[in-house]
Design a protein around this motif. Structure first.
Motif, PDB file in Angstrom:
ATOM      1  N   ALA A 161       4.893 -14.626   3.209  1.00  0.00           N
ATOM      2  CA  ALA A 161       4.765 -13.405   4.005  1.00  0.00           C
ATOM      3  C   ALA A 161       3.451 -13.342   4.780  1.00  0.00           C
ATOM      4  O   ALA A 161       3.430 -12.863   5.913  1.00  0.00           O
ATOM      5  N   ALA A 162       2.363 -13.816   4.188  1.00  0.00           N
ATOM      6  CA  ALA A 162       1.054 -13.608   4.798  1.00  0.00           C
ATOM      7  C   ALA A 162       0.450 -14.846   5.461  1.00  0.00           C
ATOM      8  O   ALA A 162      -0.374 -14.713   6.359  1.00  0.00           O
ATOM      9  N   CYS A 163       0.839 -16.021   5.049  1.00  0.00           N
ATOM     10  CA  CYS A 163       0.214 -17.239   5.566  1.00  0.00           C
ATOM     11  C   CYS A 163       0.437 -17.391   7.067  1.00  0.00           C
ATOM     12  O   CYS A 163       1.563 -17.348   7.546  1.00  0.00           O
ATOM     13  N   GLY A 164      -0.660 -17.540   7.780  1.00  0.00           N
ATOM     14  CA  GLY A 164      -0.578 -17.766   9.216  1.00  0.00           C
ATOM     15  C   GLY A 164      -0.585 -16.501  10.057  1.00  0.00           C
ATOM     16  O   GLY A 164      -0.585 -16.576  11.274  1.00  0.00           O
ATOM     17  N   GLN A 199       3.084  -3.996   1.884  1.00  0.00           N
ATOM     18  CA  GLN A 199       2.507  -2.907   1.097  1.00  0.00           C
ATOM     19  C   GLN A 199       3.381  -2.607  -0.126  1.00  0.00           C
ATOM     20  O   GLN A 199       2.860  -2.345  -1.212  1.00  0.00           O
ATOM     21  N   LEU A 200       4.683  -2.658   0.043  1.00  0.00           N
ATOM     22  CA  LEU A 200       5.593  -2.410  -1.077  1.00  0.00           C
ATOM     23  C   LEU A 200       5.478  -3.495  -2.145  1.00  0.00           C
ATOM     24  O   LEU A 200       5.581  -3.211  -3.340  1.00  0.00           O
ATOM     25  N   MET A 201       5.237  -4.735  -1.717  1.00  0.00           N
ATOM     26  CA  MET A 201       5.074  -5.821  -2.697  1.00  0.00           C
ATOM     27  C   MET A 201       3.863  -5.568  -3.586  1.00  0.00           C
ATOM     28  O   MET A 201       3.872  -5.918  -4.763  1.00  0.00           O
ATOM     29  N   PHE A 202       2.811  -4.945  -3.040  1.00  0.00           N
ATOM     30  CA  PHE A 202       1.621  -4.682  -3.837  1.00  0.00           C
ATOM     31  C   PHE A 202       1.814  -3.518  -4.785  1.00  0.00           C
ATOM     32  O   PHE A 202       0.987  -3.298  -5.668  1.00  0.00           O
ATOM     33  N   LEU A 208      -3.943 -17.021  -4.605  1.00  0.00           N
ATOM     34  CA  LEU A 208      -2.825 -17.740  -4.000  1.00  0.00           C
ATOM     35  C   LEU A 208      -3.212 -19.187  -3.706  1.00  0.00           C
ATOM     36  O   LEU A 208      -2.382 -20.095  -3.860  1.00  0.00           O
ATOM     37  N   ALA A 209      -4.467 -19.416  -3.309  1.00  0.00           N
ATOM     38  CA  ALA A 209      -4.928 -20.790  -3.081  1.00  0.00           C
ATOM     39  C   ALA A 209      -4.889 -21.582  -4.379  1.00  0.00           C
ATOM     40  O   ALA A 209      -4.431 -22.737  -4.411  1.00  0.00           O
ATOM     41  N   LEU A 262      -1.405  -9.504   8.575  1.00  0.00           N
ATOM     42  CA  LEU A 262      -0.832  -9.392   7.240  1.00  0.00           C
ATOM     43  C   LEU A 262      -1.765  -9.988   6.183  1.00  0.00           C
ATOM     44  O   LEU A 262      -1.887  -9.466   5.084  1.00  0.00           O
ATOM     45  N   SER A 263      -2.446 -11.071   6.520  1.00  0.00           N
ATOM     46  CA  SER A 263      -3.383 -11.681   5.578  1.00  0.00           C
ATOM     47  C   SER A 263      -4.562 -10.763   5.304  1.00  0.00           C
ATOM     48  O   SER A 263      -5.021 -10.653   4.164  1.00  0.00           O
ATOM     49  N   SER A 264      -5.051 -10.089   6.328  1.00  0.00           N
ATOM     50  CA  SER A 264      -6.165  -9.148   6.138  1.00  0.00           C
ATOM     51  C   SER A 264      -5.728  -7.980   5.260  1.00  0.00           C
ATOM     52  O   SER A 264      -6.471  -7.543   4.379  1.00  0.00           O
ATOM     53  N   LEU A 265      -4.517  -7.498   5.492  1.00  0.00           N
ATOM     54  CA  LEU A 265      -3.973  -6.422   4.664  1.00  0.00           C
ATOM     55  C   LEU A 265      -3.854  -6.892   3.216  1.00  0.00           C
ATOM     56  O   LEU A 265      -4.234  -6.186   2.287  1.00  0.00           O
ATOM     57  N   MET A 266      -3.354  -8.095   3.029  1.00  0.00           N
ATOM     58  CA  MET A 266      -3.194  -8.640   1.692  1.00  0.00           C
ATOM     59  C   MET A 266      -4.548  -8.776   0.998  1.00  0.00           C
ATOM     60  O   MET A 266      -4.686  -8.462  -0.180  1.00  0.00           O
ATOM     61  N   ALA A 267      -5.566  -9.226   1.734  1.00  0.00           N
ATOM     62  CA  ALA A 267      -6.896  -9.442   1.152  1.00  0.00           C
ATOM     63  C   ALA A 267      -7.513  -8.142   0.649  1.00  0.00           C
ATOM     64  O   ALA A 267      -8.401  -8.173  -0.207  1.00  0.00           O
TER      65      ALA A 267
END
Length: 156
Positions: free
Chosen positions: A44-47, A18-21, A64-65, A51-56
Motif C-alpha cells: 500500500a505505501a511503498c513508492g 488509516q483504517l489499517m492502522f 517493515l524494512a 501514503l508513506s509519510s502518512l504511514m510513518a
C-alpha cells in the motif's frame, strides 16, 4: 520514485491506510495476523510519498524494512547472516518471516508485491525511517529552543 503503491490513484487510498492502522493490536503481535497486515502495508505505501509519510506517522517504517530483511533471508538464507560466529542463533535468533501455514496464500508477500521489488521496498522503508527520525529530531530541537527562549524571557 513516486507512484509505485498499490493504492496510488485510489480516491480513498489515504482512508484505507488509516483504517489499517486502526486494526486491533493482534495484527502487529500475532504472527499469522502480522503476515496479513505487513505485506498489505508494504504494497500500500511503498513508492508513494504521501501514503508513506502518512504511514510513518503511525508506524516506524524500519519495522517493515526489517520484516522484508527477514522475509528475504528466510527464502534465500545467507549462512554468514544466519551463523556469523558458527553459533546456532545468528543475528536473527533463528526467527524468520515466512507466513505460517494457516495464512492463506493470497495474503503472502509474493502476492502483494513482485519479488523483484522487495529490495527496492526495503530500501524505501529504510530511507523513510531515517528521514522520519531526522524530522522528529529537528522538531524536538525546535521545541527545546522555544522552551529555552520562554524561560529566558521569564527570567529577563
Amino acid at each position: 520514485e513516486d507512484g509505485g503503491s498499490a493504492l496510488t490513484g485510489w480516491r480513498n487510498g489515504v482512508r484505507m491506510l488509516q483504517l489499517m492502522f486502526k486494526l486491533p493490536i493482534s495484527y502487529y503481535i500475532s504472527p499469522a495476523q502480522r503476515e496479513i497486515l505487513f505485506p498489505t502495508l508494504i504494497a500500500a505505501a511503498c513508492g508513494d510519498r504521501q501514503l508513506s509519510s502518512l504511514m510513518a506517522e503511525e508506524l516506524d517504517p524500519l519495522l517493515l524494512a526489517r520484516y522484508l530483511d527477514r522475509y528475504i533471508l528466510a527464502l534465500d538464507p545467507d549462512p554468514a547472516l544466519l551463523h556469523p560466529h558458527g553459533g546456532e542463533q545468528g543475528i536473527f535468533g533463528g526467527w524468520h518471516s515466512l507466513p505460517p501455514p494457516a495464512v492463506p496464500a493470497r495474503f503472502h508477500l509474493q502476492k502483494r508485491l513482485a519479488r523483484g521489488r522487495w529490495e527496492g521496498a526495503r530500501a524505501w522503508f529504510q530511507r523513510l525511517s531515517a528521514s522520519s527520525r531526522s524530522a522528529a529530531r529537528w522538531e524536538e530541537e525546535q521545541q527545546q529552543q522555544e522552551q529555552q527562549q520562554q524561560e529566558e524571557e521569564e527570567k529577563g
